[in-house]
Design a protein around this motif. Structure first.
Motif, PDB file in Angstrom:
ATOM      1  N   PRO A   9       7.768  10.326 -46.582  1.00  0.00           N
ATOM      2  CA  PRO A   9       8.081  10.888 -45.267  1.00  0.00           C
ATOM      3  C   PRO A   9       6.955  10.785 -44.238  1.00  0.00           C
ATOM      4  CG  PRO A   9       7.672  12.655 -46.819  1.00  0.00           C
ATOM      5  CD  PRO A   9       7.631  11.362 -47.594  1.00  0.00           C
ATOM      6  N   TYR A  10       5.834  10.218 -44.612  1.00  0.00           N
ATOM      7  CA  TYR A  10       4.663  10.111 -43.734  1.00  0.00           C
ATOM      8  C   TYR A  10       4.384   8.646 -43.409  1.00  0.00           C
ATOM      9  CZ  TYR A  10       4.196  14.551 -46.156  1.00  0.00           C
ATOM     10  OH  TYR A  10       4.450  15.783 -46.705  1.00  0.00           O
ATOM     11  N   SER A  11       3.465   8.398 -42.475  1.00  0.00           N
ATOM     12  CA  SER A  11       3.091   7.017 -42.156  1.00  0.00           C
ATOM     13  C   SER A  11       1.907   6.539 -42.990  1.00  0.00           C
ATOM     14  CB  SER A  11       2.738   6.894 -40.668  1.00  0.00           C
ATOM     15  OG  SER A  11       1.638   7.717 -40.355  1.00  0.00           O
ATOM     16  N   HIS A  12       1.325   7.432 -43.795  1.00  0.00           N
ATOM     17  CA  HIS A  12       0.173   7.109 -44.635  1.00  0.00           C
ATOM     18  C   HIS A  12       0.335   7.797 -45.995  1.00  0.00           C
ATOM     19  CE1 HIS A  12      -1.361   6.812 -40.521  1.00  0.00           C
ATOM     20  NE2 HIS A  12      -2.314   6.031 -40.973  1.00  0.00           N
ATOM     21  N   ASP A  34       7.723   6.368 -40.665  1.00  0.00           N
ATOM     22  CA  ASP A  34       7.746   5.767 -39.324  1.00  0.00           C
ATOM     23  C   ASP A  34       8.392   4.382 -39.331  1.00  0.00           C
ATOM     24  OD1 ASP A  34       5.825   4.252 -40.594  1.00  0.00           O
ATOM     25  OD2 ASP A  34       4.337   4.427 -39.007  1.00  0.00           O
ATOM     26  N   ASP A  35       9.090   4.061 -40.415  1.00  0.00           N
ATOM     27  CA  ASP A  35       9.788   2.780 -40.605  1.00  0.00           C
ATOM     28  C   ASP A  35       8.875   1.600 -40.903  1.00  0.00           C
ATOM     29  OD1 ASP A  35      12.355   3.861 -40.350  1.00  0.00           O
ATOM     30  OD2 ASP A  35      12.314   3.641 -38.171  1.00  0.00           O
ATOM     31  N   SER A  36       7.583   1.836 -41.129  1.00  0.00           N
ATOM     32  CA  SER A  36       6.724   0.746 -41.604  1.00  0.00           C
ATOM     33  C   SER A  36       6.933   0.623 -43.116  1.00  0.00           C
ATOM     34  CB  SER A  36       5.255   1.012 -41.257  1.00  0.00           C
ATOM     35  OG  SER A  36       4.817   2.236 -41.800  1.00  0.00           O
ATOM     36  N   TYR A  57      -0.696  -2.809 -44.243  1.00  0.00           N
ATOM     37  CA  TYR A  57       0.468  -2.737 -43.364  1.00  0.00           C
ATOM     38  C   TYR A  57       0.052  -2.177 -42.009  1.00  0.00           C
ATOM     39  CZ  TYR A  57       0.638   2.278 -44.489  1.00  0.00           C
ATOM     40  OH  TYR A  57       0.336   3.601 -44.633  1.00  0.00           O
ATOM     41  N   MET A  58       0.967  -2.220 -41.068  1.00  0.00           N
ATOM     42  CA  MET A  58       0.728  -1.652 -39.741  1.00  0.00           C
ATOM     43  C   MET A  58       1.739  -0.533 -39.514  1.00  0.00           C
ATOM     44  SD  MET A  58       0.776  -3.375 -35.940  1.00  0.00           S
ATOM     45  CE  MET A  58      -0.470  -4.572 -36.374  1.00  0.00           C
ATOM     46  N   THR A  59       1.248   0.640 -39.105  1.00  0.00           N
ATOM     47  CA  THR A  59       2.146   1.751 -38.810  1.00  0.00           C
ATOM     48  C   THR A  59       2.921   1.459 -37.524  1.00  0.00           C
ATOM     49  OG1 THR A  59       0.545   2.997 -37.490  1.00  0.00           O
ATOM     50  CG2 THR A  59       0.542   3.399 -39.883  1.00  0.00           C
TER      51      THR A  59
END
Length: 91
Positions: A9-12, A34-36, A57-59
């Motif tokens: 559920p997080y970007s990291h 964040d869909d990354s 990866y890129m957020t």
């Protein structure tokens, strides 16, 4: 959604996070909140302890996250899934 995908559920990732991973493969896809996305591999270090290698990866907001290897504090099998509690990332 396939069984070879983990949703976070997080970007990291962060220490203490529990990942609900497929138990029958060491290679899977992580979809962040964040869909990354990034490829992950469950491996073992030179002592035989499990570690998680996360590809770079890129957020969604443009932050570049380099490839990292994370220690695994604990694992617990739940049927066809494996719960992995992350420790610290290795330098």
């Amino acid at each position: 959604m396939t069984e070879h995908v983990i949703q976070v559920p997080y970007s990291h990732l962060h220490p203490g996070l529990v990942l609900d991973a497929p138990a029958d493969t060491q290679d899977f896809l992580v979809l962040f909140g964040d869909d990354s996305e990034s490829r992950a591999q469950l491996l073992h270090d030179h002592t035989g302890r499990p570690v998680l290698r996360m590809g770079g990866y890129m957020t969604a907001n443009g932050t570049v996250i380099d490839e990292r290897v994370w220690t695994i504090r604990e694992t617990a099998r739940h049927g066809p899934r494996l719960h992995l509690r992350l420790g610290d990332s290795l330098p």
